[in-house]
Design a protein around this motif. Structure first.
Motif, PDB file in Angstrom:
ATOM      1  N   MET A  55       0.826  -1.195   0.000  1.00  0.00           N
ATOM      2  CA  MET A  55       0.000   0.000   0.000  1.00  0.00           C
ATOM      3  C   MET A  55       0.867   1.253   0.000  1.00  0.00           C
ATOM      4  O   MET A  55       0.592   2.216  -0.724  1.00  0.00           O
ATOM      5  N   LEU A  56       1.913   1.252   0.832  1.00  0.00           N
ATOM      6  CA  LEU A  56       2.771   2.443   0.917  1.00  0.00           C
ATOM      7  C   LEU A  56       3.556   2.635  -0.378  1.00  0.00           C
ATOM      8  O   LEU A  56       3.739   3.760  -0.838  1.00  0.00           O
ATOM      9  N   ASP A  57       4.018   1.546  -0.977  1.00  0.00           N
ATOM     10  CA  ASP A  57       4.707   1.664  -2.279  1.00  0.00           C
ATOM     11  C   ASP A  57       3.746   2.228  -3.333  1.00  0.00           C
ATOM     12  O   ASP A  57       4.107   3.096  -4.122  1.00  0.00           O
ATOM     13  N   THR A  93       3.714   6.320  -5.433  1.00  0.00           N
ATOM     14  CA  THR A  93       3.636   6.684  -6.855  1.00  0.00           C
ATOM     15  C   THR A  93       2.248   7.145  -7.288  1.00  0.00           C
ATOM     16  O   THR A  93       2.120   7.781  -8.318  1.00  0.00           O
ATOM     17  N   HIS A  94       1.199   6.833  -6.500  1.00  0.00           N
ATOM     18  CA  HIS A  94      -0.161   7.135  -6.951  1.00  0.00           C
ATOM     19  C   HIS A  94      -0.937   8.092  -6.059  1.00  0.00           C
ATOM     20  O   HIS A  94      -2.127   8.314  -6.307  1.00  0.00           O
ATOM     21  N   ALA A  95      -0.312   8.649  -5.038  1.00  0.00           N
ATOM     22  CA  ALA A  95      -1.030   9.559  -4.139  1.00  0.00           C
ATOM     23  C   ALA A  95      -1.649  10.703  -4.927  1.00  0.00           C
ATOM     24  O   ALA A  95      -1.023  11.268  -5.821  1.00  0.00           O
ATOM     25  N   ASP A 105      -7.310   6.657  -0.644  1.00  0.00           N
ATOM     26  CA  ASP A 105      -7.076   6.912  -2.073  1.00  0.00           C
ATOM     27  C   ASP A 105      -7.396   5.668  -2.896  1.00  0.00           C
ATOM     28  O   ASP A 105      -7.989   5.754  -3.978  1.00  0.00           O
ATOM     29  N   LEU A 106      -7.015   4.507  -2.376  1.00  0.00           N
ATOM     30  CA  LEU A 106      -7.302   3.265  -3.085  1.00  0.00           C
ATOM     31  C   LEU A 106      -8.809   3.085  -3.261  1.00  0.00           C
ATOM     32  O   LEU A 106      -9.284   2.754  -4.359  1.00  0.00           O
ATOM     33  N   PRO A 142       1.885   5.501   9.528  1.00  0.00           N
ATOM     34  CA  PRO A 142       0.437   5.299   9.627  1.00  0.00           C
ATOM     35  C   PRO A 142      -0.364   6.404   8.940  1.00  0.00           C
ATOM     36  O   PRO A 142      -1.466   6.141   8.432  1.00  0.00           O
ATOM     37  N   GLY A 143       0.175   7.619   8.931  1.00  0.00           N
ATOM     38  CA  GLY A 143      -0.542   8.725   8.273  1.00  0.00           C
ATOM     39  C   GLY A 143      -0.638   8.510   6.779  1.00  0.00           C
ATOM     40  O   GLY A 143      -1.705   8.675   6.172  1.00  0.00           O
ATOM     41  N   ASP A 144       0.473   8.139   6.156  1.00  0.00           N
ATOM     42  CA  ASP A 144       0.450   7.869   4.720  1.00  0.00           C
ATOM     43  C   ASP A 144      -0.404   6.642   4.425  1.00  0.00           C
ATOM     44  O   ASP A 144      -1.104   6.587   3.411  1.00  0.00           O
ATOM     45  N   TYR A 145      -0.368   5.666   5.319  1.00  0.00           N
ATOM     46  CA  TYR A 145      -1.187   4.470   5.117  1.00  0.00           C
ATOM     47  C   TYR A 145      -2.678   4.822   5.125  1.00  0.00           C
ATOM     48  O   TYR A 145      -3.448   4.356   4.271  1.00  0.00           O
TER      49      TYR A 145
END
Length: 356
Positions: free
Chosen positions: A1-3, A7-9, A183-184, A174-177
């Motif tokens: 998910m983080l990877d 690239t997709h945020a 986003d997903l 955890p914030g980016d997650y």
DNA sequence: CAAACGTGGAA
DNA sequence: TTTCCAAGTTT
């Protein structure tokens, strides 16, 4: 998910992107809070401009806390769920006055504040403070119900989905997650036609393996909306001032600027703000969360009359943009009608040829 | 805990 | 045209 997120945020005005975040940059908790409250039940596309306007008007929580109620409600006009704006101000004032302008860096502390519930507290804790809290919004409910193939319908499934979501929340970033999983849900794991072919979770998704992803999450069917009726009174006095009122704090459109109305029910009792030869100029249709409304628009010249309710606001201080959408529709109809009246007055006879 | 609480865009 | 639904909270 983080990877995938790296690239997709999605880029958003309130967001610190993954690259900057990994370089040590942190988002402003005030901006995160403001965006999260605006995003409650509201699309990103709608929130963008409102967010920018609020930040321009009130750059810090102290600025917002010092604002006039009417100015904040006016800036919120059109966004809906106006209790959010009332609670936003309450919250800003508590944070400014009691907490030295700083949001609590804990789930429990955040949960104490007006307008901050389980979702928003977890979002702030994780996104603004990088605490390992789990956000569960509509996106997460959908993603989790599919990954684990949860067949229990919502809202019953909520506790089960929350527990499963917590299991997946990482201690790292955890914030980016939190932002990644939302986003997903917004871009790949969508309600209809999910793009499973490009989903980073494809291999581990039970619903996709069974081919039932489009049927999840299951939901209890919603009740049909009844239709209510009402009357609204759009009027100006001899000086051209508009008769307006601030609606009561509690209830529909609470705290918002509005034209006087009757009650809204199956059989509303007319309630004009003064005796006059009221003229019906048409009906406005509007749908609220739990009912449809047919609002009949009445106009009359107030002249020198003294209304039983409302206040006359000079045209120079009245902006239609400060009205909630329903009232804006009534205003637009009144404007169009008066424009037509003026046009036909200037050119009384100008028959439009009939087109067969 | 069910009901109240807005709005606009997509299907 | 109608229904669905979007980063939910409060009462």
């Amino acid at each position: 998910m983080l990877d995938w997120y790296d690239t997709h945020a999605r880029a958003m005005p309130w967001r610190v992107g993954p690259a900057d975040r990994r370089a040590g940059q942190r988002p402003d908790p005030y901006a995160v809070w403001l965006s999260e409250v605006m995003l409650q039940q509201t699309t990103v596309a709608t929130v963008r401009d409102y967010f920018r306007r609020f930040i321009a008007l009130w750059p810090t929580v102290d600025d917002l806390a010092a604002a006039e109620d009417a100015d904040v409600m006016a800036a919120w006009a059109g966004l809906g769920y106006y209790a959010r704006a009332r609670n936003l101000l309450k919250c800003a004032r508590v944070v400014s006055r009691d907490l030295e302008g700083r949001f609590p860096a804990s789930l429990a502390g955040l949960l104490q504040l007006p307008g901050i519930g389980p979702y928003t507290a977890a979002a702030l804790a994780s996104i603004a403070f990088d605490l390992p809290e789990t956000v569960v919004d509509g996106n997460v409910e959908r993603v989790i119900s599919r990954i684990f193939r949860v067949e229990t319908p919502l809202p019953t499934a909520k506790p089960e989905l929350t527990a499963l979501a917590q299991r997946l929340t990482p201690a790292q970033r955890p914030g980016d997650y939190a932002q990644a999983i939302m986003d997903l849900g917004a871009t790949i794991c969508t309600p209809r036609n999910p793009a499973c072919g490009i989903c980073p979770w494809r291999a581990g998704c039970a619903a996709q393996a069974a081919g039932v992803q489009a049927d999840l999450p299951r939901k209890v069917p919603k009740a049909v909306k009844p239709t209510r009726r009402g009357e609204v009174y759009v009027t100006r006095n001899a000086s051209g001032d508009w008769l307006l009122e601030t609606r009561p704090e509690r209830g529909l459109l609470g705290g918002m600027l509005a034209f006087p109305t009757s009650d809204w029910s199956q059989d509303p009792a007319p309630a004009p703000p003064f005796e006059a030869d009221w003229c019906s100029i048409g009906t406005v249709k509007h749908t609220f969360t739990h009912f449809h409304l047919l609002l009949e628009v009445h106009t009359a010249d107030a002249g020198q009359k003294n209304p039983t309710r409302g206040t006359f606001i000079p045209d120079s201080r009245f902006r239609a943009a400060d009205l909630p959408t329903l009232m804006r529709k009534a205003f637009d109809l009144a404007q169009a009608t008066s424009d037509n009246a003026q046009a036909s007055h200037k050119r009384p006879v100008n028959p439009v040829p009939e087109v067969p």
